[in-house]
Design a protein around this motif. Sequence first.
Motif, short mmCIF file in Angstrom:
data_model
loop_
_atom_site.label_atom_id
_atom_site.label_comp_id
_atom_site.label_asym_id
_atom_site.label_seq_id
_atom_site.Cartn_x
_atom_site.Cartn_y
_atom_site.Cartn_z
N SER A 147 0.84 -1.21 0.00
CA SER A 147 0.00 0.00 0.00
C SER A 147 0.87 1.25 0.00
O SER A 147 0.53 2.25 -0.64
CB SER A 147 -0.97 -0.01 1.18
N SER A 148 2.01 1.22 0.69
CA SER A 148 2.94 2.35 0.67
C SER A 148 3.47 2.57 -0.74
O SER A 148 3.58 3.72 -1.21
CB SER A 148 4.11 2.11 1.62
N GLU A 149 3.79 1.48 -1.41
CA GLU A 149 4.29 1.58 -2.78
C GLU A 149 3.23 2.23 -3.69
O GLU A 149 3.55 3.09 -4.51
CB GLU A 149 4.65 0.19 -3.31
N GLN A 150 1.99 1.85 -3.51
CA GLN A 150 0.92 2.43 -4.33
C GLN A 150 0.75 3.92 -4.03
O GLN A 150 0.56 4.72 -4.96
CB GLN A 150 -0.40 1.69 -4.07
N ARG A 151 0.82 4.28 -2.75
CA ARG A 151 0.70 5.70 -2.40
C ARG A 151 1.84 6.52 -3.00
O ARG A 151 1.64 7.62 -3.51
CB ARG A 151 0.67 5.86 -0.88
N ILE A 152 3.05 5.99 -2.92
CA ILE A 152 4.21 6.71 -3.47
C ILE A 152 4.07 6.82 -4.98
O ILE A 152 4.35 7.88 -5.56
CB ILE A 152 5.53 5.99 -3.08
N GLN A 153 3.63 5.73 -5.62
CA GLN A 153 3.44 5.75 -7.07
C GLN A 153 2.40 6.80 -7.48
O GLN A 153 2.60 7.54 -8.43
CB GLN A 153 3.02 4.36 -7.56
N GLN B 101 13.48 17.53 -7.64
CA GLN B 101 14.22 16.93 -6.52
C GLN B 101 13.28 16.06 -5.67
O GLN B 101 13.64 14.95 -5.28
CB GLN B 101 14.85 18.01 -5.66
N PHE B 102 12.09 16.55 -5.44
CA PHE B 102 11.11 15.77 -4.68
C PHE B 102 10.74 14.49 -5.42
O PHE B 102 10.64 13.42 -4.82
CB PHE B 102 9.86 16.62 -4.40
N MET B 103 10.57 14.58 -6.73
CA MET B 103 10.26 13.40 -7.53
C MET B 103 11.40 12.40 -7.48
O MET B 103 11.19 11.18 -7.42
CB MET B 103 9.93 13.79 -8.97
N SER B 104 12.62 12.90 -7.48
CA SER B 104 13.79 12.03 -7.37
C SER B 104 13.79 11.31 -6.01
O SER B 104 14.09 10.12 -5.92
CB SER B 104 15.06 12.86 -7.53
N GLN B 105 13.44 12.05 -4.96
CA GLN B 105 13.35 11.43 -3.64
C GLN B 105 12.24 10.38 -3.60
O GLN B 105 12.39 9.33 -2.96
CB GLN B 105 13.11 12.50 -2.57
N ILE C 194 11.29 8.56 -6.12
CA ILE C 194 11.81 7.39 -6.85
C ILE C 194 12.72 6.58 -5.94
O ILE C 194 12.64 5.35 -5.89
CB ILE C 194 12.54 7.83 -8.14
N ASN C 195 13.60 7.27 -5.20
CA ASN C 195 14.49 6.56 -4.26
C ASN C 195 13.69 5.83 -3.19
O ASN C 195 13.98 4.68 -2.85
CB ASN C 195 15.47 7.53 -3.60
N LEU C 196 12.67 6.50 -2.69
CA LEU C 196 11.83 5.89 -1.67
C LEU C 196 11.10 4.67 -2.25
O LEU C 196 10.99 3.63 -1.59
CB LEU C 196 10.83 6.92 -1.13
N MET C 197 10.63 4.79 -3.47
CA MET C 197 9.92 3.68 -4.11
C MET C 197 10.87 2.48 -4.29
O MET C 197 10.47 1.33 -4.09
CB MET C 197 9.35 4.11 -5.46
N GLN C 198 12.10 2.75 -4.64
CA GLN C 198 13.08 1.67 -4.79
C GLN C 198 13.35 0.98 -3.46
O GLN C 198 13.46 -0.24 -3.39
CB GLN C 198 14.38 2.20 -5.39
N ARG C 199 13.43 1.77 -2.39
CA ARG C 199 13.62 1.16 -1.07
C ARG C 199 12.43 0.32 -0.66
O ARG C 199 12.58 -0.76 -0.09
CB ARG C 199 13.87 2.25 -0.01
#
Length: 150
Positions: free
Chosen positions: A41-47, A75-79, A81-86
């Motif tokens: 669900s976190s992944e979906q929210r970030i996506q 920069q926020f979008m980059s963050q 993406i990093n969060l989504m990868q984690r």
Amino acid sequence: MNDSVVARPCWTILAQKAEDKIALIQKEMVQARIRLDSLKSSEQRIQKMYSEYHEGLSKSDGQSVGMREAMNQRQFMSQLINLMQRVKTDILYTENAIIGIKEQLIAQERERMKMKTLADQNAMALHHAENKKDQRRMDALGVMQFNLKP
């Protein structure tokens, strides 16, 4: 001759211990699945958040957006993406953990079945020995009655 047959409770105790371990493993499995659901669900929210910001950035190309604001959004979008990868890495780790827990559960279930089988065999042996002992008593009583007849 020793006619007493003693039940060995060790197999039932070991079977109960195996059942307790199975319960712990099942509890661990439930926790891992809850964690997996939470991560998904976190992944979906970030996506969703990333899509919204990406959409907002592409819409703002027609409009004049300050350079600083555009950089902040990128920069926020980059963050994100990093969060989504984690989060994806955590999802893979949790899925692997669930596979390991399933293997533990299968192994423990095998152990429980083995202990239960041994406990059942012990109970059957005890029952068989009791039957044999009763039969010997009945035979001895029959012989005694036969010998007492005139």
